[in-house]
Design a protein around this motif. Structure first.
Motif: not given
Length: 121
Positions: A27-42
């Motif tokens: 995911q971070l290889g595509r774009a930087d992300a907040s921990i909140t965004d990552l938590a939601e995505k996963f």
């Protein structure tokens, strides 16, 4: 064989051993992300994602920056060169061993073929 820094390899492979952490790296290889965004995505809690990000950060695979209340994650400076070299060394070792095994199998086939001709003749 070349010597590699054990602690660094251990940290990297431990970080990469988890599917969620590998997914975070993708995911971070595509774009930087907040921990909140990552938590939601996963589909996990903030606490759970913070733990995953912490493991990746300790391995040097991810960096985080806090701006206000948002902690943003991005790929770290490490490019896994040592890990790739370690894997490649073992790939070459196993390829060599399989090449030798192929030779033995071929020799046995030739011997079996020759023995079959002797019995018929």
């Amino acid at each position: 064989m070349v010597q590699y820094p054990t602690a660094r390899l251990d940290a990297s492979f431990a970080a990469l051993s988890d599917a969620t952490r590998r997914g975070v790296l993708e995911q971070l290889g595509r774009a930087d992300a907040s921990i909140t965004d990552l938590a939601e995505k996963f589909h996990m809690t903030l606490t759970g994602m913070k733990k995953h990000v912490s493991v990746l950060e300790q391995a040097g695979l991810v960096t985080t920056e806090k701006v206000g209340r948002v902690r943003t994650c991005k790929l770290g400076p490490r490019r896994l060169a040592e890990e790739t070299a370690w894997i490649e060394a073992y790939r070459q070792l196993w390829a060599s061993r399989f090449d030798e095994l192929d030779k033995v199998v071929e020799e046995l086939k030739q011997k079996e073929k020759a023995d079959g001709r002797k019995r018929r003749g």
